[in-house]
Design a protein around this motif. Structure first.
Motif, mmCIF file in Angstrom:
data_model
loop_
_atom_site.group_PDB
_atom_site.id
_atom_site.type_symbol
_atom_site.label_atom_id
_atom_site.label_comp_id
_atom_site.label_asym_id
_atom_site.label_seq_id
_atom_site.Cartn_x
_atom_site.Cartn_y
_atom_site.Cartn_z
ATOM 1 N N ALA A 169 4.295 2.685 13.391
ATOM 2 C CA ALA A 169 2.988 3.282 13.119
ATOM 3 C C ALA A 169 1.860 2.590 13.869
ATOM 4 O O ALA A 169 0.738 3.113 13.891
ATOM 5 C CB ALA A 169 2.707 3.240 11.616
ATOM 6 N N LYS A 170 2.114 1.435 14.484
ATOM 7 C CA LYS A 170 1.044 0.700 15.160
ATOM 8 C C LYS A 170 0.496 1.476 16.349
ATOM 9 O O LYS A 170 -0.715 1.561 16.551
ATOM 10 C CB LYS A 170 1.559 -0.666 15.606
ATOM 11 N N GLU A 171 1.375 2.056 17.162
ATOM 12 C CA GLU A 171 0.904 2.778 18.343
ATOM 13 C C GLU A 171 0.185 4.068 17.988
ATOM 14 O O GLU A 171 -0.528 4.630 18.823
ATOM 15 C CB GLU A 171 2.078 3.084 19.265
ATOM 16 N N TRP A 172 0.341 4.534 16.760
ATOM 17 C CA TRP A 172 -0.359 5.733 16.305
ATOM 18 C C TRP A 172 -1.662 5.389 15.575
ATOM 19 O O TRP A 172 -2.410 6.289 15.201
ATOM 20 C CB TRP A 172 0.543 6.549 15.380
ATOM 21 N N GLY A 173 -1.907 4.116 15.361
ATOM 22 C CA GLY A 173 -3.136 3.694 14.693
ATOM 23 C C GLY A 173 -3.160 3.920 13.199
ATOM 24 O O GLY A 173 -4.237 3.983 12.600
ATOM 25 N N VAL A 174 -1.999 4.023 12.585
ATOM 26 C CA VAL A 174 -1.937 4.258 11.133
ATOM 27 C C VAL A 174 -1.087 3.180 10.461
ATOM 28 O O VAL A 174 -0.414 3.443 9.464
ATOM 29 C CB VAL A 174 -1.385 5.668 10.822
ATOM 30 N N TYR A 175 -1.158 1.979 11.010
ATOM 31 C CA TYR A 175 -0.331 0.901 10.456
ATOM 32 C C TYR A 175 -0.742 0.567 9.021
ATOM 33 O O TYR A 175 0.108 0.399 8.140
ATOM 34 C CB TYR A 175 -0.444 -0.334 11.347
ATOM 35 N N LYS A 176 -2.052 0.477 8.764
ATOM 36 C CA LYS A 176 -2.514 0.165 7.409
ATOM 37 C C LYS A 176 -2.177 1.290 6.436
ATOM 38 O O LYS A 176 -1.827 1.035 5.277
ATOM 39 C CB LYS A 176 -4.016 -0.103 7.419
ATOM 40 N N SER A 177 -2.280 2.515 6.912
ATOM 41 C CA SER A 177 -1.911 3.641 6.047
ATOM 42 C C SER A 177 -0.429 3.602 5.697
ATOM 43 O O SER A 177 -0.033 3.931 4.574
ATOM 44 C CB SER A 177 -2.248 4.961 6.744
ATOM 45 N N CYS A 178 0.387 3.182 6.649
ATOM 46 C CA CYS A 178 1.813 3.046 6.384
ATOM 47 C C CYS A 178 2.070 1.971 5.333
ATOM 48 O O CYS A 178 2.916 2.138 4.450
ATOM 49 C CB CYS A 178 2.543 2.722 7.684
ATOM 50 N N GLN A 179 1.325 0.878 5.408
ATOM 51 C CA GLN A 179 1.476 -0.176 4.405
ATOM 52 C C GLN A 179 1.028 0.299 3.026
ATOM 53 O O GLN A 179 1.610 -0.086 2.004
ATOM 54 C CB GLN A 179 0.684 -1.410 4.828
ATOM 55 N N ILE A 180 -0.003 1.130 2.988
ATOM 56 C CA ILE A 180 -0.439 1.694 1.707
ATOM 57 C C ILE A 180 0.663 2.562 1.109
ATOM 58 O O ILE A 180 0.925 2.528 -0.102
ATOM 59 C CB ILE A 180 -1.738 2.499 1.892
ATOM 60 N N ALA A 181 1.328 3.347 1.965
ATOM 61 C CA ALA A 181 2.427 4.183 1.483
ATOM 62 C C ALA A 181 3.568 3.331 0.934
ATOM 63 O O ALA A 181 4.198 3.688 -0.073
ATOM 64 C CB ALA A 181 2.926 5.081 2.611
ATOM 65 N N GLN A 182 3.840 2.208 1.580
ATOM 66 C CA GLN A 182 4.882 1.314 1.075
ATOM 67 C C GLN A 182 4.482 0.686 -0.260
ATOM 68 O O GLN A 182 5.286 0.617 -1.196
ATOM 69 C CB GLN A 182 5.171 0.217 2.099
ATOM 70 N N SER A 183 3.241 0.233 -0.351
ATOM 71 C CA SER A 183 2.793 -0.424 -1.579
ATOM 72 C C SER A 183 2.699 0.551 -2.745
ATOM 73 O O SER A 183 2.850 0.151 -3.905
ATOM 74 C CB SER A 183 1.440 -1.094 -1.351
ATOM 75 N N SER A 184 2.448 1.828 -2.452
ATOM 76 C CA SER A 184 2.368 2.808 -3.540
ATOM 77 C C SER A 184 3.698 2.927 -4.277
ATOM 78 O O SER A 184 3.726 3.078 -5.501
ATOM 79 C CB SER A 184 1.940 4.171 -2.993
ATOM 80 N N LEU A 185 4.797 2.837 -3.542
ATOM 81 C CA LEU A 185 6.102 2.877 -4.203
ATOM 82 C C LEU A 185 6.318 1.631 -5.049
ATOM 83 O O LEU A 185 6.838 1.715 -6.171
ATOM 84 C CB LEU A 185 7.213 3.008 -3.164
ATOM 85 N N GLY A 186 5.896 0.477 -4.546
ATOM 86 C CA GLY A 186 6.074 -0.753 -5.308
ATOM 87 C C GLY A 186 5.308 -0.753 -6.611
ATOM 88 O O GLY A 186 5.848 -1.115 -7.667
ATOM 89 N N ILE A 187 4.051 -0.325 -6.579
ATOM 90 C CA ILE A 187 3.256 -0.332 -7.805
ATOM 91 C C ILE A 187 3.720 0.757 -8.765
ATOM 92 O O ILE A 187 3.634 0.602 -9.989
ATOM 93 C CB ILE A 187 1.754 -0.181 -7.460
ATOM 94 N N THR A 188 4.236 1.868 -8.223
ATOM 95 C CA THR A 188 4.786 2.910 -9.094
ATOM 96 C C THR A 188 6.040 2.411 -9.806
ATOM 97 O O THR A 188 6.238 2.671 -11.002
ATOM 98 C CB THR A 188 5.114 4.171 -8.283
ATOM 99 N N PHE A 189 6.871 1.690 -9.091
ATOM 100 C CA PHE A 189 8.071 1.118 -9.711
ATOM 101 C C PHE A 189 7.686 0.080 -10.766
ATOM 102 O O PHE A 189 8.337 -0.033 -11.806
ATOM 103 C CB PHE A 189 8.952 0.486 -8.633
#
Length: 270
Positions: A169-189
């Motif tokens: 996701a870095k070359e697309w400029g959405v690296y932080k958004s990708c991390q948010i998507a990952q963290s959303s699963l963690g907090i939901t769990f």
């Protein structure tokens, strides 16, 4: 024995049951941890709505041949074909669903806190609510993991950023958004585990137990977390008499001596 007497002599009472002290303490402490997870989940799900990163991550996965094509609906319209079913992980439905359950969780936490303090949080109510919330968060976890089999060429058992990380996701400029998507699963769990623990405490309280059926309600003598409230005895304080002393000076002594020697004042005295 008629039905009324049978109901009065029943041994299992599902409605007005007491909480076991460990379960009551555990439920009280879990409210603190529930609030700790609820604050970030409200923020993460709130900023993800309506489409902060969902379509971008879907496109990145397709460009790397890791999931289906986000333009599948446009192709279906152009070719006059039936509309395909969008995978849940990439759908607007999941985004709105996550926001809804986070708001519901906040409302239920406030209600639980008030009723728990007022001793109205019954085990039966807790059991029903925790079963429902556990089911909702299970659906959310499943949807975020993201099985995507819409395109048979690129089947995906899980979203690509869970399998390969967010480096793509870095070359697309959405690296932080990708991390948010990952963290959303963690907090939901995390929230799912909280509701599972609450469900366990409620099931424990609903389990047939003669002490909980017939025992007297000793909540009036207990604090919020089950500690015994010990009365504080007030000890009587003895008031010592105040001794007033007149200042002694030579002039004062002379005045009293003269006062006793005056004949007229002695006659007027009763």
């Amino acid at each position: 024995m008629n039905l009324k007497e049978t109901w009065a002599n029943r041994t299992y009472r599902p409605f007005l049951r007491q909480w076991p002290k460990p379960a009551r303490k555990g439920t009280a402490w879990l409210m603190v941890f529930e609030l700790m997870g609820l604050i970030p989940i409200l923020v993460i799900f709130g900023i993800a709505q309506p489409n902060l990163y969902r379509t971008d991550l879907w496109k990145i996965g397709y460009e790397n041949k890791l999931n289906s094509n986000p333009n599948m609906i446009l192709y279906a319209y152009a070719n006059h074909k039936p509309l395909p079913q969008v995978p849940l992980v990439w759908s607007r439905t999941l985004t709105d669903f996550n926001v809804a359950i986070s708001v519901i969780s906040l409302f239920l936490l406030l209600v639980k806190l008030i009723t728990f303090i007022m001793k109205g949080w019954l085990p039966l109510i807790a059991l029903v609510i925790n079963i429902a919330m556990t089911a909702l968060y299970t659906v959310s976890v499943y949807g975020q993991i993201g099985p995507d089999y819409a395109d048979p060429r690129y089947p995906a058992p899980a979203a690509w950023y869970f399998r390969y990380g967010c480096d793509m996701a870095k070359e697309w400029g959405v690296y932080k958004s990708c991390q948010i998507a990952q963290s959303s699963l963690g907090i939901t769990f995390y929230m799912l585990m909280i509701y599972l623990l609450n469900l366990g405490f409620a099931a424990w309280a609903m389990w047939p137990n003669k002490e909980l059926n017939d025992g007297d309600d000793d909540d009036d003598n207990d604090s919020l977390y089950g500690y015994d409230a010990k009365p504080v005895e007030m000890q009587n304080m003895k008031n010592e008499p105040l001794v007033s002393a007149t200042p002694f000076t030579p002039r004062t002594q002379a005045f009293h001596t003269l006062n006793r020697q005056l004949p007229l004042r002695a006659q007027r005295a009763p």
